[in-house]
Scaffold this motif. Structure first.
Motif, PDB file in Angstrom:
ATOM      1  N   MET A 187       0.823  -1.209   0.000  1.00 39.46           N
ATOM      2  CA  MET A 187       0.000   0.000   0.000  1.00 39.46           C
ATOM      3  C   MET A 187       0.861   1.265   0.000  1.00 39.46           C
ATOM      4  O   MET A 187       0.612   2.192  -0.760  1.00 39.46           O
ATOM      5  CB  MET A 187      -0.926  -0.013   1.225  1.00 39.46           C
ATOM      6  CG  MET A 187      -1.905   1.144   1.296  1.00 39.46           C
ATOM      7  SD  MET A 187      -1.294   2.572   2.218  1.00 39.46           S
ATOM      8  CE  MET A 187      -1.207   1.950   3.874  1.00 39.46           C
ATOM      9  N   ALA A 188       1.871   1.304   0.814  1.00 45.44           N
ATOM     10  CA  ALA A 188       2.612   2.549   1.032  1.00 45.44           C
ATOM     11  C   ALA A 188       3.545   2.910  -0.119  1.00 45.44           C
ATOM     12  O   ALA A 188       3.734   4.098  -0.403  1.00 45.44           O
ATOM     13  CB  ALA A 188       3.422   2.444   2.323  1.00 45.44           C
ATOM     14  N   LEU A 189       4.119   1.924  -0.770  1.00 40.38           N
ATOM     15  CA  LEU A 189       5.143   2.189  -1.780  1.00 40.38           C
ATOM     16  C   LEU A 189       4.553   2.392  -3.170  1.00 40.38           C
ATOM     17  O   LEU A 189       3.536   1.805  -3.514  1.00 40.38           O
ATOM     18  CB  LEU A 189       6.147   1.038  -1.811  1.00 40.38           C
ATOM     19  CG  LEU A 189       6.843   0.732  -0.487  1.00 40.38           C
ATOM     20  CD1 LEU A 189       7.768  -0.465  -0.641  1.00 40.38           C
ATOM     21  CD2 LEU A 189       7.592   1.935   0.043  1.00 40.38           C
ATOM     22  N   ALA A 190       5.230   3.219  -3.956  1.00 40.22           N
ATOM     23  CA  ALA A 190       4.851   3.433  -5.361  1.00 40.22           C
ATOM     24  C   ALA A 190       5.506   2.363  -6.220  1.00 40.22           C
ATOM     25  O   ALA A 190       6.604   1.888  -5.915  1.00 40.22           O
ATOM     26  CB  ALA A 190       5.304   4.813  -5.821  1.00 40.22           C
ATOM     27  N   LEU A 191       4.832   1.978  -7.290  1.00 36.75           N
ATOM     28  CA  LEU A 191       5.388   1.068  -8.282  1.00 36.75           C
ATOM     29  C   LEU A 191       5.445   1.810  -9.604  1.00 36.75           C
ATOM     30  O   LEU A 191       4.492   2.482  -9.987  1.00 36.75           O
ATOM     31  CB  LEU A 191       4.513  -0.182  -8.447  1.00 36.75           C
ATOM     32  CG  LEU A 191       4.172  -0.991  -7.200  1.00 36.75           C
ATOM     33  CD1 LEU A 191       3.319  -2.200  -7.581  1.00 36.75           C
ATOM     34  CD2 LEU A 191       5.414  -1.419  -6.451  1.00 36.75           C
ATOM     35  N   ASP A 192       6.560   1.701 -10.293  1.00 40.28           N
ATOM     36  CA  ASP A 192       6.732   2.323 -11.603  1.00 40.28           C
ATOM     37  C   ASP A 192       6.840   1.231 -12.656  1.00 40.28           C
ATOM     38  O   ASP A 192       7.759   0.404 -12.603  1.00 40.28           O
ATOM     39  CB  ASP A 192       7.987   3.205 -11.631  1.00 40.28           C
ATOM     40  CG  ASP A 192       7.872   4.405 -10.709  1.00 40.28           C
ATOM     41  OD1 ASP A 192       6.779   5.000 -10.658  1.00 40.28           O
ATOM     42  OD2 ASP A 192       8.866   4.735 -10.042  1.00 40.28           O
TER      43      ASP A 192
ATOM     44  N   LEU B  85      -1.859   3.967  -2.225  1.00 41.29           N
ATOM     45  CA  LEU B  85      -3.006   3.197  -2.710  1.00 41.29           C
ATOM     46  C   LEU B  85      -2.644   1.720  -2.709  1.00 41.29           C
ATOM     47  O   LEU B  85      -1.517   1.359  -3.053  1.00 41.29           O
ATOM     48  CB  LEU B  85      -3.395   3.620  -4.125  1.00 41.29           C
ATOM     49  CG  LEU B  85      -3.976   5.017  -4.274  1.00 41.29           C
ATOM     50  CD1 LEU B  85      -4.291   5.297  -5.744  1.00 41.29           C
ATOM     51  CD2 LEU B  85      -5.222   5.201  -3.428  1.00 41.29           C
ATOM     52  N   PRO B  86      -3.603   0.855  -2.355  1.00 35.77           N
ATOM     53  CA  PRO B  86      -3.289  -0.574  -2.337  1.00 35.77           C
ATOM     54  C   PRO B  86      -3.001  -1.118  -3.734  1.00 35.77           C
ATOM     55  O   PRO B  86      -3.601  -0.686  -4.716  1.00 35.77           O
ATOM     56  CB  PRO B  86      -4.554  -1.223  -1.775  1.00 35.77           C
ATOM     57  CG  PRO B  86      -5.446  -0.134  -1.332  1.00 35.77           C
ATOM     58  CD  PRO B  86      -4.958   1.147  -1.915  1.00 35.77           C
ATOM     59  N   CYS B  87      -2.099  -2.058  -3.803  1.00 35.25           N
ATOM     60  CA  CYS B  87      -1.806  -2.752  -5.052  1.00 35.25           C
ATOM     61  C   CYS B  87      -3.063  -3.526  -5.472  1.00 35.25           C
ATOM     62  O   CYS B  87      -3.724  -4.135  -4.626  1.00 35.25           O
ATOM     63  CB  CYS B  87      -0.638  -3.716  -4.844  1.00 35.25           C
ATOM     64  SG  CYS B  87      -0.257  -4.711  -6.307  1.00 35.25           S
ATOM     65  N   PRO B  88      -3.411  -3.508  -6.754  1.00 32.23           N
ATOM     66  CA  PRO B  88      -4.594  -4.250  -7.180  1.00 32.23           C
ATOM     67  C   PRO B  88      -4.437  -5.767  -7.012  1.00 32.23           C
ATOM     68  O   PRO B  88      -5.436  -6.486  -7.058  1.00 32.23           O
ATOM     69  CB  PRO B  88      -4.746  -3.870  -8.661  1.00 32.23           C
ATOM     70  CG  PRO B  88      -3.441  -3.322  -9.085  1.00 32.23           C
ATOM     71  CD  PRO B  88      -2.786  -2.779  -7.856  1.00 32.23           C
ATOM     72  N   MET B  89      -3.224  -6.247  -6.765  1.00 27.18           N
ATOM     73  CA  MET B  89      -2.998  -7.680  -6.543  1.00 27.18           C
ATOM     74  C   MET B  89      -3.198  -8.072  -5.076  1.00 27.18           C
ATOM     75  O   MET B  89      -3.156  -9.245  -4.732  1.00 27.18           O
ATOM     76  CB  MET B  89      -1.575  -8.084  -6.959  1.00 27.18           C
ATOM     77  CG  MET B  89      -1.160  -7.690  -8.350  1.00 27.18           C
ATOM     78  SD  MET B  89      -2.333  -8.227  -9.596  1.00 27.18           S
ATOM     79  CE  MET B  89      -1.824  -7.206 -10.947  1.00 27.18           C
TER      80      MET B  89
ATOM     81  N   ILE C 139      -0.999 -13.014  -6.233  1.00 30.24           N
ATOM     82  CA  ILE C 139      -0.098 -13.661  -7.195  1.00 30.24           C
ATOM     83  C   ILE C 139       1.277 -13.923  -6.575  1.00 30.24           C
ATOM     84  O   ILE C 139       2.274 -14.044  -7.282  1.00 30.24           O
ATOM     85  CB  ILE C 139       0.039 -12.830  -8.498  1.00 30.24           C
ATOM     86  CG1 ILE C 139       0.636 -11.446  -8.203  1.00 30.24           C
ATOM     87  CG2 ILE C 139      -1.300 -12.721  -9.216  1.00 30.24           C
ATOM     88  CD1 ILE C 139       1.097 -10.708  -9.456  1.00 30.24           C
ATOM     89  N   HIS C 140       1.338 -14.057  -5.274  1.00 28.61           N
ATOM     90  CA  HIS C 140       2.615 -14.169  -4.569  1.00 28.61           C
ATOM     91  C   HIS C 140       3.519 -15.252  -5.147  1.00 28.61           C
ATOM     92  O   HIS C 140       4.718 -15.036  -5.331  1.00 28.61           O
ATOM     93  CB  HIS C 140       2.394 -14.416  -3.076  1.00 28.61           C
ATOM     94  CG  HIS C 140       3.648 -14.334  -2.289  1.00 28.61           C
ATOM     95  ND1 HIS C 140       4.417 -15.441  -1.993  1.00 28.61           N
ATOM     96  CD2 HIS C 140       4.306 -13.266  -1.772  1.00 28.61           C
ATOM     97  CE1 HIS C 140       5.482 -15.067  -1.314  1.00 28.61           C
ATOM     98  NE2 HIS C 140       5.441 -13.755  -1.160  1.00 28.61           N
TER      99      HIS C 140
END
Length: 167
Positions: free
Chosen positions: A17-22, A35-39, A47-48
């Motif tokens: 949730m806390a970290l950004a993904l690029d 924002l929470p990851c959609p996964m 999908i771990h």
């Protein structure tokens, strides 16, 4: 002594949730911080077992050094931003601070292998004691760019004199 091994089962999925993904080589999607990851399903990743194959090698490689579970269990006493949405912002701030704290703990633990003087060893142990003690959310959140962080960083830099110079 603080264990710097991540235990996702004791965390509220803070990195998800806390970290950004690029989007790119490391992540299959763009996701803004906060924002929470959609996964994300509950406190786990849907999908771990397939993260690498699905384009999330950055998630596979990421290590919070145990900051997530310490924030969730110690600072927020088992609370979760998912069950109590008003905790989202304070948990994000505490997670950032605890990641910085755990990075300093890692450095201070590694410094224990150096042949430190008695006074430097006492300083190292004192810093570790302060960072390993139970901490309140306000202290953790304020750690980045604090005087405490600057003092530890200056101390760690001063330990270069114990490291043999190469060639």
């Amino acid at each position: 002594m603080i264990d710097l091994k991540a235990d996702c089962s004791q965390c509220a999925a803070l990195c998800c949730m806390a970290l950004a993904l690029d989007k790119g080589e490391r992540f299959a999607i763009d996701k803004p911080a906060g924002l929470p990851c959609p996964m994300l399903e509950g406190h786990g990743c849907s999908i771990h077992k397939e993260l690498g194959e699905k384009g999330f090698q950055g998630c596979v490689d990421y290590d919070c050094l145990g900051a997530g579970q310490r924030v969730t269990q110690e600072v927020f006493r088992g609370g979760s931003w998912q069950e109590t949405p008003k905790l989202a912002r304070p948990m994000i701030m505490a997670f950032a601070g605890m990641r910085a704290i755990h990075a300093r703990i890692e450095l201070l633990q590694a410094a224990g292998a150096l042949p430190l003087s008695e006074s430097d060893e006492a300083i190292r142990v004192a810093h570790l004691g302060k960072l390993s003690a139970p901490l309140e959310a306000e202290i953790v959140s304020a750690f980045p760019e604090s005087r405490a962080e600057a003092a530890i960083d200056a101390f760690v830099r001063s330990l270069r004199r114990y490291v043999p110079q190469r060639g």
